[in-house]
Design an enzyme around this catalytic site. Structure first.
Site: not given
Ligand code: PEP
Ligand code: MG
Length: 612
Positions: A199, A342, A441, A464-465, A512
């Site tokens: 936090h 989202r 993703e 990212n995923d 994104c």
């Molecule tokens: C991703 O996975 O690229 C994404 C934008 O979502 P998050 O990072 O929130 O999993």
């Molecule tokens: Mg993701």
């Protein structure tokens, strides 16, 4: 620069800070072992409750101050502390100890507090360890009250007494201490404990104070008064930086400052290349305080509104009304531009307390994201209703995370239409539908992108995923950080596949994931054919600068070459060369003056991977 003069931790709040160290010790007070006669026992129990009541009052006051200083959502951190301090089960155990053993309230409280702390520390639960700083903070407050010590915020330390700009070092930073720091006097924070999801880290980030946490041995290595140079992005701390280090950092910062002024001036200019390719540059918004910088930097809407923050730090799920109000607030801020909301992306690395998920061996392959929403209509339906209600006269869109099956999108759409019909029946103003898109993703979504496109209004790629599932590398595992490769040709080929499927179906394909926030990588994405990027607010100016500096034609060539390369390193090298031939690439690294920091091929987890 000797290795011994560099300390490393986890960069939790970006920015560079320079100044002398001030050590803050938030120790537990000395509590004397004190027994009481049997007839005094009930008086001790009453004292215990008075102290708890008093601390609840102080925390409520602190929460209200935080709401003003950092924002409503941040203030909920203190709701969690208020719940903790009033925990009936814990207080009953203290009462029992007072009564059975004829102990004073403070002696019994301290005993039970230590017991609970060691239980949490040994639990092996990251979630509990993460909240340890909150537990310590409230226990200290109660003990201070019972001992009749002054009840200043966090009791014995206040930044108001400082007469120069300093960097604070503590074993553990509590949210209460962090939020009352004077931004003018405290320019940086360091703690031995804590991670990005603590936090205190979230608050430091909201307040814009550069911070590095998890620096083991910091208190042994750094004495009060030692001059430090801290990089809250890379997590690097230089002890007694040489004149050269400092000059380099200063001149780097001066050049960056000049560039920032230039970039500010370009905020309302289009994101267009010198040879005329126009992109749409949107912002990701994880936390409410990101709305203002995103608007200020000229974001053309929100390409990813993460909603998990609405749940974080709370004991209960957010209501439909609360969500509607938040979505309306974001939509108002971005006026005519679209806002892509989202749905809750719970599970994986996001386990807020209000979300009661069973323990799983592989949470990233488990019950998460759209799976949770479809299985738990009591979570999903209020969110759908909130989106529809906020979408009256506004361009709001709904995006589903972690889609792997066509049926997930069709079921979500059915549920949305059911809720729209229910709202209409009830006479509640709401849109009758909003566009629904899938986050691409997972490799499954990429491979099925042609069929997914038939049921989606748009795609947005979550790199990212996508990188995590393609490379089979846990995105949060520090040991594997070098193997987390968004630039790997296996990822790039999938990006091309998704774009082609979207183009064939006539739907838009945005991006994104964090890749879009990495300036050199923007050239690759642009060259691959992406025209809609959603990036983190601090990255907006640099990303726009790169777009406005690099010829689209050079980006196209680089992307074509990249698709034929064999390794991520080769791709990164190629991108760096392409960018360097158009602009001063050193300026892309905001903290390039500190050692151990270069443009990396991998990215940290985004800030909103919160566990509580
Ligand atoms: C991703 O996975 O690229 C994404 C934008 O979502 P998050 O990072 O929130 O999993
Ligand atoms: Mg993701």
């Amino acid at each position: 620069m000797t290795a011994s003069s560099v300390l490393r931790g986890i960069g939790v709040s970006p920015g560079v800070a320079y100044g002398p160290a001030v050590i803050v010790r938030l120790d537990f007070p000395e509590v004397p072992d004190r027994g009481v006669p049997p007839e005094a026992v009930e008086g001790e129990v009453a004292r215990l409750h008075e102290a708890v009541h008093h601390v609840v009052g102080s925390l409520e006051a602190l929460r209200d101050r935080v709401a003003q200083r950092a924002g409503e959502e941040e203030s909920r951190i203190f709701d969690a502390q208020i719940l903790m301090v009033g925990d009936m089960e814990f207080l009953a155990s203290v009462e029992l100890l007072i009564r059975n053993n004829f102990l004073s309230a403070e002696t019994a409280y301290e005993f039970k507090a230590l017991e609970l702390r060691s239980l949490w520390a040994d639990s092996g639960s990251a979630r509990l360890r993460e909240r340890m700083a909150d537990l310590t903070a409230i226990q200290r407050r109660v003990l201070h009250r019972l001992l009749g010590k002054p009840d200043k915020d966090e009791n014995e330390w206040s930044s108001a007494e400082l007469d120069e700009q300093v960097i604070i070092i503590a074993h553990e930073l509590s949210p209460g201490l962090t939020v009352q720091l004077d931004r003018e006097r405290v320019v940086g924070l360091i703690s031995e404990e804590g991670t990005r999801t603590a936090h205190a880290a979230i608050l430091a980030h909201s307040l814009g104070i550069p911070a590095v946490m998890g620096v083991s041995g910091a208190l042994d290595r750094i004495k009060g008064g030692t001059v430090l140079l801290l990089d809250g992005q890379s997590g690097t701390i230089l002890i007694e930086p040489s004149r050269h280090d400092l000059e380099a950092a200063k001149s780097h910062m001066a050049r960056r400052h000049r560039l920032e002024l230039e970039m500010d001036a370009a905020a309302s200019e289009p994101a267009a290349t010198p040879d005329g390719r126009v992109l749409t540059l949107m912002s990701n918004v994880d936390l409410p305080e990101e709305i203002e910088p995103a608007v200020r930097h000229g974001a053309q809407g929100v390409g990813l509104l993460r909603t998990e923050f609405l749940i974080t730090g709370r004991a209960t799920l957010p209501t439909e009304d609360e969500q509607t109000a938040y979505f309306q607030r974001v939509a108002r801020a971005f006026r005519r531009h679209p806002v892509v909301i989202r749905s809750f992306d719970l599970g994986g690395d996001k386990f807020p307390a209000a979300f009661q998920a069973p323990h799983e061996a592989n949470p990233f392959l488990g019950w998460r994201s759209i799976r949770v929403c479809l299985d738990q209509p009591e979570i999903f339906r209020p969110q759908l209703r909130a989106v529809l209600r906020a979408a009256v006269d506004r361009d709001l869109q709904l995006m589903l995370p972690l889609v792997t099956q066509v049926e997930e999108v069709t079921r979500a759409r059915e549920m949305m239409l059911e809720e729209a019909a229910a709202l209409a029946r009830a006479g509640i103003p709401a849109a009758d539908r909003v566009p629904i898109g899938a986050m691409v993703e997972t490799p499954a979504a990429v491979l099925m992108a042609d069929h997914l496109a038939e049921v989606c209004d748009f795609f947005s790629v979550g790199t990212n995923d996508l990188t995590q599932y393609t490379m089979a590398v846990d995105r949060g595992n520090a040991r594997l950080a070098d193997r987390f490769m968004p630039h790997h040709p296996a990822v790039l080929r999938q990006l091309r596949t998704v774009l082609e499927a979207g183009k064939a179906a006539g739907i838009s394909v945005g991006i994104c994931g964090e890749m879009a926030s990495e300036p050199i990588t923007v050239v690759l994405l642009m060259g691959l054919g992406f025209t809609q990027l959603s990036v983190s607010p601090p990255a907006l100016p640099l990303v726009k600068w790169v777009i406005r500096s690099v010829q689209a034609e050079a980006a196209d060539r680089a992307a074509l070459t990249a698709l034929g390369l064999r390794t991520a390193d080769e791709v990164v090298r190629l991108l760096r060369e392409t960018v360097a031939s158009h602009l001063d690439i050193r300026l892309l690294d905001p903290h390039g003056a500190l050692p151990g920091r270069g443009l990396s091929a991998s990215f940290p987890s985004p800030t909103i991977t919160i566990t509580d």
